[in-house]
Design a protein around this motif. Structure first.
Motif, PDB file in Angstrom:
ATOM      1  N   ARG A 154       0.812  -1.200   0.000  1.00  0.00           N
ATOM      2  CA  ARG A 154       0.000   0.000   0.000  1.00  0.00           C
ATOM      3  C   ARG A 154       0.853   1.260   0.000  1.00  0.00           C
ATOM      4  NH1 ARG A 154      -4.324   2.286   2.156  1.00  0.00           N
ATOM      5  NH2 ARG A 154      -3.523   2.355   4.253  1.00  0.00           N
ATOM      6  N   GLN A 159      -2.986  -1.488  -4.153  1.00  0.00           N
ATOM      7  CA  GLN A 159      -3.907  -2.195  -3.286  1.00  0.00           C
ATOM      8  C   GLN A 159      -4.295  -3.507  -3.938  1.00  0.00           C
ATOM      9  OE1 GLN A 159      -6.138  -0.158  -0.694  1.00  0.00           O
ATOM     10  NE2 GLN A 159      -7.754  -1.642  -0.382  1.00  0.00           N
ATOM     11  N   ALA A 188      -7.283   0.993   5.021  1.00  0.00           N
ATOM     12  CA  ALA A 188      -7.318   0.747   3.582  1.00  0.00           C
ATOM     13  C   ALA A 188      -8.756   0.629   3.073  1.00  0.00           C
ATOM     14  CB  ALA A 188      -6.545  -0.533   3.264  1.00  0.00           C
TER      15      ALA A 188
END
Ligand code: GDP
Length: 492
Positions: A154, A159, A188
């Motif tokens: 990340r 991702q 996230a």
């Protein structure tokens, strides 16, 4: 484009010799009459506190592609072109709560695995199928447990994960890394499915984990919340089907996972290494489009034509649709974990993009190294030949191990007195180029499960560059930490 140092020095009104010295300190050996590229001029500009215009890397790639009348990050196309794709899952949780065992159990319990002969090879990810509401559904698991790899990717803007499985041991309950993993998943924006593991143990208390996680905002469905909790035993192999089903149901409820399979493939390299027989080997996860044998692709600063695609059983496959992990053979170099890849229509463009990216990475490393110090600072350091920082060049046998090492190193607490910096890293043997860079910047080279190549050892001896070899990460960390603590004069 580009200019000789003499010309540049004249333009900004400094002496060319001092530019040579600055560049030398930054690890670039150039003479005053030699021509240097724009990136180097930019770095010099920054060193000298000149305002420099920076074009974003993506813009650069796009410009390059547009000049060849090609799309980058191609439009996904109309709605009717989109097809459902399987979720990509990462398993996280506290150490010893059973992440690895769960990944193994899911892999071994899989029907497809059994039909294929049951021997899965570790390529960094695998796919399993399960039946939900009479439909065959696939799930892709990333095989590196823990949030470190997830977060490292990340940090590079990648991702890979759609859903996180948070493993909590029923006999132990929520522990510090459970919370940490949860924070990373939430940061996230990735939905969480909780696997309450080790329910076979006599002292297991699955309701305790539920209660504890409720306090962190993960409210079980049975308590009226919207998080699915599943009791499993990775050891006994129980609850695995329910877990798979919960993952599919969570994906259906919270995510609209679709991609257009009919376009040039794009995705992520999640793991890569140099194989003695096969050359550069990279595991990619396709995010959109379909990757095929014969495609030309760029992955980070590596490029090449796909010579073969292998699945997690080592079988050759002709194509990899969205969410499919595949081992790619045929790249010219080893991409980094988290590098994105894309298929382009022309070999020449692939090479150009890769070369540009490589130059950019090299310069980024240079820029990082130069920090925000002024020219005066640099000169003084060069003159006095003393510094309070330990500079390292990391080389390892896979991008995963290099990243793990760098990650652990960055967590060493060294206080304000000394500074630890990784100025370059890569996969493969230690080369003369590594030694040259180390010599120019007074760095130490760390080799993790790799050796020096060709004349590199000889050159290191001659230049007084230290190469340290390790095969165990914690040993490397311990020694480096010790030498930092003993710094001023590291005994290293
Ligand atoms: P990780 O650090 O989270 O990857 O944990 P591991 O998968 O290495 O498991 C840690 C220990 O717990 C190992 O000794 C496993 O055999 C054990 N373990 C994992 N799952 C279970 C389970 O469901 N039941 C029992 N009794 N032990 C388990």
């Amino acid at each position: 484009r580009g200019a000789s140092l003499t010309d540049f020095a004249e333009k900004i009104g400094v002496d060319a010799a001092s530019l040579v010295q600055v560049l030398f300190h930054l690890g670039e050996m150039v003479t005053a009459t030699q021509s240097v590229n724009d990136e180097t001029l930019q770095i010099l500009g920054e060193e000298l506190n000149y305002d420099v215009q920076v074009v974003s890397p993506e813009d650069e790639d796009r410009e390059l592609l547009e000049s060849f009348a090609l799309g980058f990050g191609e439009d996904e196309g109309a709605d009717e072109d989109m097809a459902p794709r399987p979720p990509v899952v990462t398993v996280m949780g506290h150490v010893d709560h059973g992440k690895t065992k769960l990944l193994d159990a899911l892999r071994n319990a899989n029907v497809v695995a059994k039909e294929a002969g049951g021997i899965t090879q570790s390529i960094g990810a695998y796919q399993v199928t399960t039946e939900v509401d009479g439909q065959e559904r696939a799930i892709t698991f990333i095989d590196t447990p823990g949030h470190e790899a997830f977060t490292a990717m990340r940090a590079r803007g990648a991702q890979a994960t759609d859903i996180a499985v948070l493993v909590v041991a029923a006999d132990d309950g929520v522990m510090p890394q459970t919370v940490e993993a949860l924070n990373h998943a939430q940061a996230a924006g990735v939905p969480v499915v909780v696997a309450v593991n080790k329910v076979d143990k006599p002292d297991a208390d699955p309701s305790k984990a539920r209660g504890q996680l409720t306090e962190y905002g993960l409210v079980p469905e049975e308590y009226g919340g919207d998080t699915m909790f599943v009791d499993v035993s990775a050891k006994a192999g129980t609850g695995l089907d329910s877990l798979l089903e919960s993952i599919v149901l969570t994906a259906d409820a919270e995510l609209d996972l679709r991609a257009n399979p009919d376009q040039n493939a794009e995705g992520l390299a999640i793991e890569a290494h140099l194989d003695r027989g096969r050359g550069a080997v990279a595991t990619v996860i396709v995010q959109r489009g379909t990757l095929r044998v014969g495609d030309t692709l760029v992955a980070g600063s590596a490029f090449g034509r796909v010579r073969a695609l292998l699945d997690e059983f080592g079988n050759n496959i002709e194509e990899a649709p969205p969410s499919r992990p595949a081992l790619v053979l045929g790249l010219t170099a080893v991409p980094g974990a988290g590098d994105n890849f894309m298929v382009v229509d022309d070999d020449r463009i692939a090479r150009q993009i890769a070369e540009k990216r490589e130059a950019r990475e090299r310069n980024a490393a240079l820029a990082k190294r130069s920090g925000r110090r002024t020219l005066e600072d640099l000169m003084r350091e060069v003159e006095q030949g003393e510094t309070t920082e330990l500079l390292l060049i990391l080389k390892g046998d896979s991008s995963g191990s290099v990243e793990a090492l760098e990650d652990s190193l960055s967590q060493i607490d060294v206080g304000d007195e000394v500074d630890l910096r990784v100025i370059d890293r890569g996969v493969g043997a230690i080369t003369e180029a590594n030694v040259n860079l180390a010599a120019a910047s007074n760095a130490v080279i760390v080799g993790y499960n790799v050796r020096a190549q060709g004349k590199a050892t000889e050159l290191a001896d001659r230049e007084g560059v230290q190469i340290k070899y390790y095969s165990v990460i914690y040993q490397a960390i311990e020694e480096i930490e010790a030498s930092l603590k003993g710094m001023l004069k590291p005994e290293f």
